[in-house]
Design a protein around this motif. Sequence first.
Motif, PDB file in Angstrom:
ATOM      1  N   ILE A  95       6.460   4.058 -10.493  1.00 18.14           N
ATOM      2  CA  ILE A  95       5.901   5.413 -10.121  1.00 18.14           C
ATOM      3  C   ILE A  95       6.426   6.725 -10.673  1.00 18.14           C
ATOM      4  CG2 ILE A  95       4.959   7.148  -8.365  1.00 18.14           C
ATOM      5  CD1 ILE A  95       4.718   4.436  -6.486  1.00 18.14           C
ATOM      6  N   ALA A  96       5.854   7.076 -11.912  1.00 23.54           N
ATOM      7  CA  ALA A  96       6.740   8.057 -12.496  1.00 23.54           C
ATOM      8  C   ALA A  96       6.408   9.584 -12.327  1.00 23.54           C
ATOM      9  CB  ALA A  96       6.193   7.881 -14.058  1.00 23.54           C
ATOM     10  N   ALA A 117       5.009  13.826 -13.871  1.00 18.41           N
ATOM     11  CA  ALA A 117       5.871  12.824 -14.562  1.00 18.41           C
ATOM     12  C   ALA A 117       6.234  13.379 -15.801  1.00 18.41           C
ATOM     13  CB  ALA A 117       4.559  11.705 -14.569  1.00 18.41           C
ATOM     14  N   GLY A 118       5.635  14.352 -16.264  1.00 17.69           N
ATOM     15  CA  GLY A 118       6.081  14.990 -17.669  1.00 17.69           C
ATOM     16  C   GLY A 118       5.145  14.612 -18.822  1.00 17.69           C
ATOM     17  N   LEU A 119       3.936  13.999 -18.305  1.00 18.40           N
ATOM     18  CA  LEU A 119       2.901  13.546 -19.202  1.00 18.40           C
ATOM     19  C   LEU A 119       1.885  14.504 -19.547  1.00 18.40           C
ATOM     20  CD1 LEU A 119       2.754   9.734 -17.958  1.00 18.40           C
ATOM     21  CD2 LEU A 119       3.537  10.532 -20.088  1.00 18.40           C
ATOM     22  N   THR A 120       0.999  13.919 -20.442  1.00 16.82           N
ATOM     23  CA  THR A 120      -0.101  15.040 -20.506  1.00 16.82           C
ATOM     24  C   THR A 120      -1.567  14.215 -20.320  1.00 16.82           C
ATOM     25  OG1 THR A 120      -0.612  14.463 -22.818  1.00 16.82           O
ATOM     26  CG2 THR A 120       0.817  16.325 -22.233  1.00 16.82           C
ATOM     27  N   VAL A 121      -2.762  14.722 -19.945  1.00 22.42           N
ATOM     28  CA  VAL A 121      -3.910  13.869 -19.818  1.00 22.42           C
ATOM     29  C   VAL A 121      -4.136  13.006 -20.893  1.00 22.42           C
ATOM     30  CG1 VAL A 121      -6.302  14.015 -19.863  1.00 22.42           C
ATOM     31  CG2 VAL A 121      -5.183  15.827 -18.461  1.00 22.42           C
ATOM     32  N   THR A 133       3.523   3.570 -14.797  1.00 19.67           N
ATOM     33  CA  THR A 133       3.921   3.275 -16.160  1.00 19.67           C
ATOM     34  C   THR A 133       4.940   2.228 -16.250  1.00 19.67           C
ATOM     35  OG1 THR A 133       4.314   4.190 -18.316  1.00 19.67           O
ATOM     36  CG2 THR A 133       5.548   5.008 -16.522  1.00 19.67           C
ATOM     37  N   SER A 134       5.455   1.975 -17.314  1.00 20.56           N
ATOM     38  CA  SER A 134       6.302   0.855 -17.418  1.00 20.56           C
ATOM     39  C   SER A 134       7.827   1.479 -16.947  1.00 20.56           C
ATOM     40  CB  SER A 134       6.420   0.392 -18.843  1.00 20.56           C
ATOM     41  OG  SER A 134       7.100   1.452 -19.868  1.00 20.56           O
ATOM     42  N   LEU A 173      10.978   9.627 -18.931  1.00 24.76           N
ATOM     43  CA  LEU A 173      10.073  10.904 -18.304  1.00 24.76           C
ATOM     44  C   LEU A 173      11.219  11.837 -17.499  1.00 24.76           C
ATOM     45  CD1 LEU A 173       6.987   8.963 -17.808  1.00 24.76           C
ATOM     46  CD2 LEU A 173       7.657  10.432 -19.666  1.00 24.76           C
ATOM     47  N   LYS A 174      10.316  12.761 -17.036  1.00 23.21           N
ATOM     48  CA  LYS A 174      10.852  13.716 -16.309  1.00 23.21           C
ATOM     49  C   LYS A 174      11.813  13.582 -14.791  1.00 23.21           C
ATOM     50  CE  LYS A 174       8.418  17.743 -14.787  1.00 23.21           C
ATOM     51  NZ  LYS A 174       7.233  18.653 -14.927  1.00 23.21           N
TER      52      LYS A 174
END
Lengths: 385, 139
Positions: free
Chosen positions: A10-11, A41-45, A221-222, A229-230
Amino acid sequence: MFKLSDKYAIAGIGNTEYSKFSGRTVRSLATEACLKAIEDAGLTVADIDGIVSFNFNDSAPAMGVATEMGIENAGYAVDYAAGGNGANLITLAATAAIEAGLAKNVLCFRAMNGRSGFRLGGGRDMSAYGVTQYTAPLGWITYPQAMAMWARRHMIDYGTTEEHWAEIATTFRDNAVINERAMQRTPMTKDDYYNSRFIVDPFRMYDICLESDGACAVVITSAEQARDLKQKPVYIMGGAYGGGPSQGDDLFDAIRWPSHSHNCFKYLADDLWGSAGIGPKDVDVAEIYDCFTYSVLMALEGLGFCEEGEGGPFVMGGRIARTGELPLNTHGGLLSEAYIHGFNHVIEAVEQLRGTAGARQIDGAEIALTTAGAMTCGSAMILRN
Amino acid sequence: MQKTAYSRPLPVPDSESTPFWDGMREGKLMLQRCASSGEHLFPPVTFCPGSLEIPEWTETSGKGEIFSWIVVRHPVPRDLYADEVPYVVAIVALDEGCRMTGNLVDVAPEDVRAGMKVEIVYNHVTPEITLPAFRPTGS
């Protein structure tokens, strides 16, 4: 048995305010929680290609939330028809989808206007179809009425008393008092518990969870990507879903269930612990699905924290408090934080394992248990940091 | 004088349950029985779980004992049940071996006990529908 131990994490986590009246659409609640989880998470859509939820026709479709967020390619957008059993089912399903190559970064959410909108178990149907024809016409309609039947049987079989339930209700309230997210932050004494009115014997009002508007979401995610990630990754160490024989058509249809003194967790315990390679004694903090005080006892007994029938004495004497040997529902649970159908338990477990739970933090928490479900079918995860 | 129409949820009999509800209306507790295992079945099914045979319908004693029960004190929905509370819903372990649900009548809620011997009562709520209830046998 779940074979993906520590391969997924879980990120990111996100949640809305929990309230009695959101004044908003369920979809907008879901989208807010999902966007917060992505940012956390430090991701984007643009990184999201899967989205999974569960509902009783009381939520927003995963495809609709993906549309509102502008996800370019929601290759794995799925809604499970599930209730209390669903919160850990969809996270495990996300790992399976990624493992199968159906997606790379999967959002899991639960969103509802559970107080101001669709209230579960309202029972307005005057025509009782299917298995409901044997229950609703008797005035046996609401979830507390269903669970009280089980709770009574545990009292008959094992001498469980309201004293045990009072301990659970007041302990969880103590945790909610210091949780800024919680809907019920007024301290509750044992007297307050005993003075609350009977709703359906043997349950008083404080044996029964809240009804809430709100949403929770996580990004899965993996493990490799999560490490880049963040946030500090929270690994899915183990998991299990299911129940035993004769799970029935719905939550009232437990008439063929072997015993009302144990629930699904008795049947999925071996798979859960086996998948993680640990046992109950290794758990530092547990977020147990507490739609009712009594359901906590069946989870503890079924998962082997104590023998069947010994859950009542087990929870006494501070053992389940923040300072005890097995801190339970450090956020206040469904009883005192909010009823986001058990998904708020996942959020709390992640915060505990990140070490970001603030005043609620259990020192040195490394392994957390989350459960979802209270009757014939459920799900659970072991998480670690 | 015409009676007020019955205003609470009613069962909708289907292909599996019609013999049960027909029996109720005639004052008989009809249950299914699996010929190979000998087990009685409730609620009705099309295939016996396990043997997958087609069950046979049989009249049963209507006697059993209290397995578990609840006392509803807070009415939901309020407009339908405000005048009914407190009322008791029970799961009864029938002498034939299976369990079934019914309201419990002719006993104060606080006097209900696990294992209490009960017998079926036929609660005729409409010309078509009779609901199962149970009362203590006094023995």
